[in-house]
Design a protein around this motif. Structure first.
Motif, PDB file in Angstrom:
ATOM      1  N   ARG A   1       0.824  -1.225   0.000  1.00  0.00           N
ATOM      2  CA  ARG A   1       0.000   0.000   0.000  1.00  0.00           C
ATOM      3  C   ARG A   1       0.852   1.265   0.000  1.00  0.00           C
ATOM      4  NH1 ARG A   1      -5.485   0.014   1.944  1.00  0.00           N
ATOM      5  NH2 ARG A   1      -4.999   2.107   2.657  1.00  0.00           N
ATOM      6  N   GLN A   2       1.812   1.334   0.908  1.00  0.00           N
ATOM      7  CA  GLN A   2       2.640   2.538   1.003  1.00  0.00           C
ATOM      8  C   GLN A   2       3.529   2.698  -0.223  1.00  0.00           C
ATOM      9  OE1 GLN A   2       4.530   2.112   4.841  1.00  0.00           O
ATOM     10  NE2 GLN A   2       3.084   3.571   5.738  1.00  0.00           N
ATOM     11  N   LEU A   3       4.138   1.606  -0.663  1.00  0.00           N
ATOM     12  CA  LEU A   3       5.000   1.662  -1.838  1.00  0.00           C
ATOM     13  C   LEU A   3       4.239   2.173  -3.061  1.00  0.00           C
ATOM     14  CD1 LEU A   3       7.720   0.965  -3.205  1.00  0.00           C
ATOM     15  CD2 LEU A   3       6.810  -1.333  -3.580  1.00  0.00           C
ATOM     16  N   LEU A   4       2.981   1.737  -3.205  1.00  0.00           N
ATOM     17  CA  LEU A   4       2.153   2.142  -4.343  1.00  0.00           C
ATOM     18  C   LEU A   4       1.427   3.467  -4.100  1.00  0.00           C
ATOM     19  CD1 LEU A   4       0.750  -1.389  -5.169  1.00  0.00           C
ATOM     20  CD2 LEU A   4       2.327  -0.045  -6.581  1.00  0.00           C
ATOM     21  N   GLU A   5       1.602   4.016  -2.907  1.00  0.00           N
ATOM     22  CA  GLU A   5       0.974   5.289  -2.542  1.00  0.00           C
ATOM     23  C   GLU A   5      -0.548   5.246  -2.701  1.00  0.00           C
ATOM     24  OE1 GLU A   5       2.981   8.529  -4.509  1.00  0.00           O
ATOM     25  OE2 GLU A   5       4.945   7.792  -3.880  1.00  0.00           O
ATOM     26  N   ILE A   6      -1.127   4.120  -2.281  1.00  0.00           N
ATOM     27  CA  ILE A   6      -2.593   4.036  -2.254  1.00  0.00           C
ATOM     28  C   ILE A   6      -3.053   4.937  -1.123  1.00  0.00           C
ATOM     29  CG2 ILE A   6      -4.562   2.512  -1.797  1.00  0.00           C
ATOM     30  CD1 ILE A   6      -2.922   0.288  -3.213  1.00  0.00           C
ATOM     31  N   PRO A   7      -3.967   5.866  -1.410  1.00  0.00           N
ATOM     32  CA  PRO A   7      -4.352   6.860  -0.400  1.00  0.00           C
ATOM     33  C   PRO A   7      -4.919   6.218   0.870  1.00  0.00           C
ATOM     34  CG  PRO A   7      -5.232   7.449  -2.559  1.00  0.00           C
ATOM     35  CD  PRO A   7      -4.675   6.053  -2.671  1.00  0.00           C
ATOM     36  N   GLU A   8      -4.689   6.905   1.980  1.00  0.00           N
ATOM     37  CA  GLU A   8      -5.233   6.482   3.266  1.00  0.00           C
ATOM     38  C   GLU A   8      -6.754   6.380   3.147  1.00  0.00           C
ATOM     39  OE1 GLU A   8      -4.894   5.026   6.910  1.00  0.00           O
ATOM     40  OE2 GLU A   8      -3.155   5.790   5.807  1.00  0.00           O
ATOM     41  N   GLY A   9      -7.307   5.310   3.685  1.00  0.00           N
ATOM     42  CA  GLY A   9      -8.753   5.110   3.640  1.00  0.00           C
ATOM     43  C   GLY A   9      -9.225   4.364   2.403  1.00  0.00           C
ATOM     44  N   TYR A  10      -8.310   4.022   1.511  1.00  0.00           N
ATOM     45  CA  TYR A  10      -8.643   3.268   0.299  1.00  0.00           C
ATOM     46  C   TYR A  10      -7.975   1.907   0.360  1.00  0.00           C
ATOM     47  CZ  TYR A  10     -10.631   7.329  -2.023  1.00  0.00           C
ATOM     48  OH  TYR A  10     -11.437   8.390  -2.353  1.00  0.00           O
ATOM     49  N   ARG A  11      -8.538   0.950  -0.362  1.00  0.00           N
ATOM     50  CA  ARG A  11      -7.935  -0.374  -0.487  1.00  0.00           C
ATOM     51  C   ARG A  11      -8.006  -0.805  -1.936  1.00  0.00           C
ATOM     52  NH1 ARG A  11     -12.305  -3.928  -0.727  1.00  0.00           N
ATOM     53  NH2 ARG A  11     -14.174  -3.007   0.115  1.00  0.00           N
ATOM     54  N   ALA A  12      -6.993  -1.537  -2.366  1.00  0.00           N
ATOM     55  CA  ALA A  12      -6.980  -2.050  -3.740  1.00  0.00           C
ATOM     56  C   ALA A  12      -8.145  -3.007  -3.925  1.00  0.00           C
ATOM     57  CB  ALA A  12      -5.660  -2.750  -4.024  1.00  0.00           C
ATOM     58  N   MET A  13      -8.800  -2.911  -5.078  1.00  0.00           N
ATOM     59  CA  MET A  13      -9.940  -3.773  -5.405  1.00  0.00           C
ATOM     60  C   MET A  13      -9.614  -4.704  -6.568  1.00  0.00           C
ATOM     61  SD  MET A  13     -12.696  -2.752  -3.638  1.00  0.00           S
ATOM     62  CE  MET A  13     -13.280  -1.372  -2.708  1.00  0.00           C
ATOM     63  N   THR A  14      -9.021  -4.143  -7.622  1.00  0.00           N
ATOM     64  CA  THR A  14      -8.679  -4.927  -8.805  1.00  0.00           C
ATOM     65  C   THR A  14      -7.369  -4.428  -9.385  1.00  0.00           C
ATOM     66  OG1 THR A  14      -9.913  -3.458 -10.294  1.00  0.00           O
ATOM     67  CG2 THR A  14     -11.099  -5.390  -9.483  1.00  0.00           C
ATOM     68  N   VAL A  15      -6.775  -5.277 -10.211  1.00  0.00           N
ATOM     69  CA  VAL A  15      -5.564  -4.917 -10.940  1.00  0.00           C
ATOM     70  C   VAL A  15      -5.842  -5.176 -12.415  1.00  0.00           C
ATOM     71  CG1 VAL A  15      -3.124  -5.421 -11.304  1.00  0.00           C
ATOM     72  CG2 VAL A  15      -4.098  -5.562  -8.992  1.00  0.00           C
ATOM     73  N   LEU A  16      -5.612  -4.181 -13.243  1.00  0.00           N
ATOM     74  CA  LEU A  16      -5.795  -4.317 -14.685  1.00  0.00           C
ATOM     75  C   LEU A  16      -4.425  -4.260 -15.343  1.00  0.00           C
ATOM     76  CD1 LEU A  16      -7.683  -4.417 -17.198  1.00  0.00           C
ATOM     77  CD2 LEU A  16      -7.602  -1.914 -17.180  1.00  0.00           C
ATOM     78  N   ARG A  17      -4.096  -5.307 -16.074  1.00  0.00           N
ATOM     79  CA  ARG A  17      -2.841  -5.340 -16.832  1.00  0.00           C
ATOM     80  C   ARG A  17      -3.158  -4.970 -18.268  1.00  0.00           C
ATOM     81  NH1 ARG A  17       0.977 -10.683 -17.323  1.00  0.00           N
ATOM     82  NH2 ARG A  17       2.592  -9.794 -18.669  1.00  0.00           N
ATOM     83  N   VAL A  18      -2.371  -4.081 -18.840  1.00  0.00           N
ATOM     84  CA  VAL A  18      -2.569  -3.641 -20.216  1.00  0.00           C
ATOM     85  C   VAL A  18      -1.236  -3.719 -20.954  1.00  0.00           C
ATOM     86  CG1 VAL A  18      -3.271  -1.725 -21.711  1.00  0.00           C
ATOM     87  CG2 VAL A  18      -4.430  -2.069 -19.516  1.00  0.00           C
ATOM     88  N   GLY A  19      -1.288  -4.227 -22.163  1.00  0.00           N
ATOM     89  CA  GLY A  19      -0.093  -4.297 -22.985  1.00  0.00           C
ATOM     90  C   GLY A  19      -0.451  -4.663 -24.409  1.00  0.00           C
ATOM     91  N   HIS A  20       0.541  -4.643 -25.251  1.00  0.00           N
ATOM     92  CA  HIS A  20       0.332  -5.074 -26.631  1.00  0.00           C
ATOM     93  C   HIS A  20       0.264  -6.594 -26.652  1.00  0.00           C
ATOM     94  CE1 HIS A  20       0.701  -1.259 -28.811  1.00  0.00           C
ATOM     95  NE2 HIS A  20       1.414  -0.903 -27.750  1.00  0.00           N
ATOM     96  N   ILE A  21      -0.651  -7.118 -27.452  1.00  0.00           N
ATOM     97  CA  ILE A  21      -0.830  -8.565 -27.506  1.00  0.00           C
ATOM     98  C   ILE A  21       0.025  -9.178 -28.601  1.00  0.00           C
ATOM     99  CG2 ILE A  21      -3.110  -8.701 -26.452  1.00  0.00           C
ATOM    100  CD1 ILE A  21      -4.335  -8.613 -29.219  1.00  0.00           C
ATOM    101  N   ASP A  22       0.362 -10.405 -28.396  1.00  0.00           N
ATOM    102  CA  ASP A  22       1.112 -11.172 -29.375  1.00  0.00           C
ATOM    103  C   ASP A  22       0.143 -11.515 -30.510  1.00  0.00           C
ATOM    104  OD1 ASP A  22       2.488 -13.044 -30.873  1.00  0.00           O
ATOM    105  OD2 ASP A  22       3.244 -14.143 -29.124  1.00  0.00           O
ATOM    106  N   LYS A  23       0.335 -10.908 -31.666  1.00  0.00           N
ATOM    107  CA  LYS A  23      -0.585 -11.087 -32.805  1.00  0.00           C
ATOM    108  C   LYS A  23      -0.562 -12.505 -33.364  1.00  0.00           C
ATOM    109  CE  LYS A  23      -1.714  -6.666 -33.049  1.00  0.00           C
ATOM    110  NZ  LYS A  23      -2.876  -6.116 -32.529  1.00  0.00           N
ATOM    111  N   SER A  24       0.441 -13.302 -32.979  1.00  0.00           N
ATOM    112  CA  SER A  24       0.487 -14.679 -33.477  1.00  0.00           C
ATOM    113  C   SER A  24      -0.467 -15.596 -32.710  1.00  0.00           C
ATOM    114  CB  SER A  24       1.912 -15.237 -33.395  1.00  0.00           C
ATOM    115  OG  SER A  24       2.309 -15.398 -32.046  1.00  0.00           O
ATOM    116  N   ILE A  25      -1.018 -15.102 -31.593  1.00  0.00           N
ATOM    117  CA  ILE A  25      -1.958 -15.889 -30.796  1.00  0.00           C
ATOM    118  C   ILE A  25      -3.354 -15.719 -31.380  1.00  0.00           C
ATOM    119  CG2 ILE A  25      -2.970 -16.210 -28.510  1.00  0.00           C
ATOM    120  CD1 ILE A  25      -0.011 -16.917 -28.619  1.00  0.00           C
ATOM    121  N   ASP A  26      -4.020 -16.827 -31.624  1.00  0.00           N
ATOM    122  CA  ASP A  26      -5.385 -16.798 -32.144  1.00  0.00           C
ATOM    123  C   ASP A  26      -6.348 -16.509 -30.995  1.00  0.00           C
ATOM    124  OD1 ASP A  26      -7.732 -17.210 -33.641  1.00  0.00           O
ATOM    125  OD2 ASP A  26      -7.705 -19.357 -33.219  1.00  0.00           O
ATOM    126  N   ALA A  27      -6.994 -15.354 -31.044  1.00  0.00           N
ATOM    127  CA  ALA A  27      -7.870 -14.927 -29.957  1.00  0.00           C
ATOM    128  C   ALA A  27      -9.026 -15.892 -29.727  1.00  0.00           C
ATOM    129  CB  ALA A  27      -8.419 -13.534 -30.250  1.00  0.00           C
TER     130      ALA A  27
END
Length: 191
Positions: free
Chosen positions: A147-173
């Motif tokens: 929490r402190q390292l990520l500077e999550i504000p006092e009184g808040y808690r992490a709920m979810t984590v969203l990872r975003v990046g470019h996808i490997d186009k060779s993978i068939d969705a």
């Protein structure tokens, strides 16, 4: 509380991102939702600042009870820190940690509101041709040790984590996405 958060995320995912055999309706939003999948393989190409800005603005525009917007977003770009939070970290990916106000208010479900903001950003990333993956598993570790390292504000808690990046186009969705239940298995009509 982690179960409640995970449940909220699952409900939003079921409602919003079902892959229905590649069907489309000719509408760009529904096309993204119906063709989307939770990416697992990313490239090391960096997410642009303009894409990140748009994704965050989409999260901010999510609906919330009484328009309370009781969320905070923490963007993590540091590859070492990303690796401490999720497995198989890939350089160039980013994490967006969605945190919600801990105090309960009557008539407001912060977990659900944060799940809606996460879903908006998830769909926005996919609409930009990026891959996205929502995590609930790392949340407990974030709340207890980072929490402190990520500077999550006092009184808040992490709920979810969203990872975003470019996808490997060779993978068939279509073949890499997990199968979905048929509509008859999850929809009940009462007339």
């Amino acid at each position: 509380m982690v179960k409640k958060t995970a449940f909220s995320v699952i409900i939003v995912l079921i409602m919003g991102t079902a892959v229905l055999y590649g069907q489309t309706n000719g509408n760009s939003v529904t096309d993204v939702i119906l063709s989307g999948y939770s990416a697992r393989t990313f490239t090391s190409e960096s997410v642009s600042e303009s894409d990140l800005d748009l994704i965050l603005r989409c999260g901010i525009k999510a609906p919330s009870a009484r328009n309370s917007q009781l969320w905070k977003f923490t963007v993590v770009k540091d590859n070492n820190l990303i690796g401490e939070i999720v497995r198989n970290a890939t350089p160039g990916n980013i994490l967006i940690i969605v945190s919600g106000l801990e105090a309960e208010q009557q008539g407001i479900n912060v977990d659900f509101d944060c799940a809606l903001a996460t879903q908006n950003m998830y769909i926005a990333a996919q609409s930009l041709g990026l891959g996205a993956h929502i995590y609930a598993g790392p949340v407990n570790n974030i709340n207890t040790t980072k929490r402190q390292l990520l500077e999550i504000p006092e009184g808040y808690r992490a709920m979810t984590v969203l990872r975003v990046g470019h996808i490997d186009k060779s993978i068939d969705a279509v073949s890499s996405a997990s199968t979905r239940k048929r509509m008859e298995e999850v929809v009940n009509y009462k007339q």
